[in-house]
Write an enzyme that holds these catalytic residues in place. Structure first.
Site, PDB file in Angstrom:
ATOM      1  CB  ALA A  66      -0.870  -0.023   1.244  1.00  0.00           C
ATOM      2  N   GLY A 112       0.767  -4.937   1.025  1.00  0.00           N
ATOM      3  CA  GLY A 112      -0.464  -5.063   0.239  1.00  0.00           C
ATOM      4  C   GLY A 112      -0.252  -5.767  -1.087  1.00  0.00           C
ATOM      5  CD  GLU A 115      -1.988  -7.538   3.318  1.00  0.00           C
ATOM      6  OE1 GLU A 115      -1.667  -6.379   3.010  1.00  0.00           O
ATOM      7  OE2 GLU A 115      -2.618  -7.808   4.352  1.00  0.00           O
ATOM      8  CD  GLU A 135       1.998  -5.279   5.744  1.00  0.00           C
ATOM      9  OE1 GLU A 135       2.802  -6.201   5.987  1.00  0.00           O
ATOM     10  OE2 GLU A 135       1.149  -5.348   4.846  1.00  0.00           O
TER      11      GLU A 135
HETATM   12  N1  CO8 Z   1       4.620   3.270  -0.875  1.00  0.00           N
HETATM   13  C1  CO8 Z   1       5.010   4.413  -1.448  1.00  0.00           C
HETATM   14  N2  CO8 Z   1       6.143   4.538  -2.155  1.00  0.00           N
HETATM   15  C2  CO8 Z   1       6.919   3.455  -2.286  1.00  0.00           C
HETATM   16  C3  CO8 Z   1       6.586   2.224  -1.723  1.00  0.00           C
HETATM   17  C4  CO8 Z   1       5.354   2.133  -0.999  1.00  0.00           C
HETATM   18  N3  CO8 Z   1       4.930   0.996  -0.468  1.00  0.00           N
HETATM   19  N4  CO8 Z   1       7.561   1.336  -2.023  1.00  0.00           N
HETATM   20  C5  CO8 Z   1       8.462   1.991  -2.746  1.00  0.00           C
HETATM   21  N5  CO8 Z   1       8.096   3.281  -2.909  1.00  0.00           N
HETATM   22  C6  CO8 Z   1       8.798   4.331  -3.622  1.00  0.00           C
HETATM   23  C7  CO8 Z   1      10.018   4.811  -2.852  1.00  0.00           C
HETATM   24  O1  CO8 Z   1       9.631   5.770  -1.870  1.00  0.00           O
HETATM   25  C8  CO8 Z   1      10.839   5.415  -3.970  1.00  0.00           C
HETATM   26  O2  CO8 Z   1      10.310   6.673  -4.302  1.00  0.00           O
HETATM   27  P1  CO8 Z   1      11.323   7.919  -4.597  1.00  0.00           P
HETATM   28  O3  CO8 Z   1      12.105   7.472  -5.803  1.00  0.00           O
HETATM   29  O4  CO8 Z   1      10.387   9.040  -4.859  1.00  0.00           O
HETATM   30  O5  CO8 Z   1      12.172   8.071  -3.388  1.00  0.00           O
HETATM   31  C9  CO8 Z   1      10.557   4.480  -5.141  1.00  0.00           C
HETATM   32  O6  CO8 Z   1       9.348   3.807  -4.818  1.00  0.00           O
HETATM   33  C10 CO8 Z   1      11.655   3.444  -5.344  1.00  0.00           C
HETATM   34  O7  CO8 Z   1      11.829   2.752  -4.119  1.00  0.00           O
HETATM   35  P2  CO8 Z   1      13.243   2.609  -3.394  1.00  0.00           P
HETATM   36  O8  CO8 Z   1      14.145   3.765  -3.744  1.00  0.00           O
HETATM   37  O9  CO8 Z   1      12.976   2.396  -1.930  1.00  0.00           O
HETATM   38  O10 CO8 Z   1      13.783   1.300  -4.100  1.00  0.00           O
HETATM   39  P3  CO8 Z   1      14.812   0.261  -3.489  1.00  0.00           P
HETATM   40  O11 CO8 Z   1      15.198  -0.632  -4.623  1.00  0.00           O
HETATM   41  O12 CO8 Z   1      15.899   0.933  -2.759  1.00  0.00           O
HETATM   42  O13 CO8 Z   1      13.986  -0.588  -2.399  1.00  0.00           O
HETATM   43  C11 CO8 Z   1      12.045  -1.774  -1.615  1.00  0.00           C
HETATM   44  C12 CO8 Z   1      12.905  -1.391  -2.825  1.00  0.00           C
HETATM   45  C13 CO8 Z   1      12.860  -2.718  -0.706  1.00  0.00           C
HETATM   46  C14 CO8 Z   1      10.821  -2.520  -2.133  1.00  0.00           C
HETATM   47  C15 CO8 Z   1      11.653  -0.513  -0.835  1.00  0.00           C
HETATM   48  O14 CO8 Z   1      11.090   0.415  -1.748  1.00  0.00           O
HETATM   49  C16 CO8 Z   1      10.632  -0.756   0.241  1.00  0.00           C
HETATM   50  O15 CO8 Z   1      10.989  -1.257   1.304  1.00  0.00           O
HETATM   51  N6  CO8 Z   1       9.372  -0.366   0.014  1.00  0.00           N
HETATM   52  C17 CO8 Z   1       8.323  -0.438   1.000  1.00  0.00           C
HETATM   53  C18 CO8 Z   1       7.862  -1.880   1.217  1.00  0.00           C
HETATM   54  C19 CO8 Z   1       6.820  -1.929   2.301  1.00  0.00           C
HETATM   55  O16 CO8 Z   1       7.076  -1.651   3.466  1.00  0.00           O
HETATM   56  N7  CO8 Z   1       5.586  -2.321   1.941  1.00  0.00           N
HETATM   57  C20 CO8 Z   1       4.484  -2.411   2.860  1.00  0.00           C
HETATM   58  C21 CO8 Z   1       3.702  -1.140   2.852  1.00  0.00           C
HETATM   59  S1  CO8 Z   1       2.408  -1.107   4.056  1.00  0.00           S
HETATM   60  C22 CO8 Z   1       1.196  -2.075   3.380  1.00  0.00           C
HETATM   61  O17 CO8 Z   1       1.311  -2.566   2.306  1.00  0.00           O
HETATM   62  C23 CO8 Z   1      -0.032  -2.263   4.190  1.00  0.00           C
HETATM   63  C24 CO8 Z   1      -1.100  -3.004   3.429  1.00  0.00           C
HETATM   64  C25 CO8 Z   1      -2.436  -2.934   4.152  1.00  0.00           C
HETATM   65  C26 CO8 Z   1      -2.935  -1.530   4.187  1.00  0.00           C
HETATM   66  C27 CO8 Z   1      -4.273  -1.423   4.826  1.00  0.00           C
HETATM   67  C28 CO8 Z   1      -4.891  -0.069   4.813  1.00  0.00           C
HETATM   68  C29 CO8 Z   1      -4.101   1.028   4.343  1.00  0.00           C
END
Ligand code: CO8
Length: 261
Positions: A66, A112, A115, A135
């Site tokens: 998400a 998400g 999921e 999460e």
């Molecule tokens: N949300 C928003 N932006 C994201 C997300 C995300 N989940 N994942 C990546 N991005 C963005 C980064 O912020 C970055 O943006 P920018 O270039 O503007 O800085 C761009 O995508 C590229 O990402 P990275 O630079 O971080 O790329 P890396 O190769 O260094 O890392 C990863 C890749 C490991 C996948 C890393 O991006 C990461 O850890 N992402 C987040 C993963 C995460 O924690 N996901 C869970 C999110 S919470 C969730 O899903 C809850 C679901 C249920 C919700 C219920 C109600 C809301």
């Protein structure tokens, strides 16, 4: 209908939905979730569509979760719950629909995204895919059904490991624990996914739908009731012209030509 963050394409009887926010690793913001549902409804409503595939744009991410910006700015407990329920409802629609849904996981499937993948019927992943419910590291828990579907797929212990530690696992590990059904080299992912989809598209759709309903509904009740569910759905499959064709073709030693009814 085309949207910038959701692309759709129909190839013969396979409807492909691509989540297209590669700049955010295809993270699901509210707008994308709404359009994903709309696109999915389109595939469901089209009688020419036999199989739906969902994938992510690019070669890095299926869906990285998400959108964390939106989670960061949640303003109330109610807003958080509404957001979770909205996602859960859409994933139920995907899981419970009568058409088979193949999740084509082309990279990160986190939070998400994992999921969403778990709500599909069959998951095929590229060998560079990564899975997890991280999460906990954001101070939250899965909110799109992850605490429920992950233990059903991989067992309670492994689900708790993955959720408590926020572990990320690679595609081979996901295959070993039953989180995905097939892993292929990244360059062959779409080709393999289409070959799975095209095989399913040739199966009798009413029987497929009845098999899907029986498995899904049966898992929610005790064995005896599950078998009763199967029995009713067996009868529905038996009422089709495809049952007559399938059995006749066997007896006549030829390939069946299923009509879809
Ligand atoms: N949300 C928003 N932006 C994201 C997300 C995300 N989940 N994942 C990546 N991005 C963005 C980064 O912020 C970055 O943006 P920018 O270039 O503007 O800085 C761009 O995508 C590229 O990402 P990275 O630079 O971080 O790329 P890396 O190769 O260094 O890392 C990863 C890749 C490991 C996948 C890393 O991006 C990461 O850890 N992402 C987040 C993963 C995460 O924690 N996901 C869970 C999110 S919470 C969730 O899903 C809850 C679901 C249920 C919700 C219920 C109600 C809301």
């Amino acid at each position: 209908m085309e949207y910038s963050n959701i692309l759709t394409e129909k190839k013969d009887s396979v409807f492909v939905i691509t989540i297209n926010r590669p700049e955010a690793l295809n993270a699901l913001n509210e707008d994308t979730v709404g359009k994903l549902e709309h696109a999915f409804d389109q595939g469901l409503a089209d009688p020419g569509v036999r199989v739906i595939m969902i994938t992510g744009q690019g070669n890095k991410a299926f869906v990285a979760g998400a959108d964390i910006n939106e989670i960061n700015s949640l303003s109330s407990v109610k807003a958080a719950q509404d957001k979770s329920i909205r996602g859960i409802d859409i994933l139920f629609k995907i899981e419970q629909c009568d058409k088979p849904v193949i999740m084509v996981i082309n990279g990160y499937a986190l939070g998400g995204g994992c999921e969403l993948a778990m709500a599909g019927d069959i998951r095929i992943a590229s060998d560079n895919a990564k899975f997890g419910l991280p999460e906990i590291n954001l101070g939250i828990i899965p909110g799109y059904g992850g605490t429920q579907r992950l233990p059903r797929l991989v067992g309670i212990g492994m689900a708790k490991m993955m959720i408590f530690y926020g572990m990320t696992i690679d595609a081979q590990t996901a295959l070993q624990i039953g989180l995905v059904e097939k892993v292929v080299p990244a360059g062959q992912l779409m080709e393999e996914a289409f070959s799975l989809a095209n095989l399913l598209a040739q199966k009798p759709p009413v029987a497929l739908a009845m098999a899907k309903r029986s498995i899904n509904e049966g898992l929610e009740v005790d064995l005896k009731r599950g078998c009763a569910v199967e029995s009713s759905n067996f009868a529905v499959a038996c009422s089709t012209e495809d049952r007559r064709e399938g059995t006749r073709a066997f007896l006549e030693k030829r390939k069946p030509q299923f009509k879809g009814y």
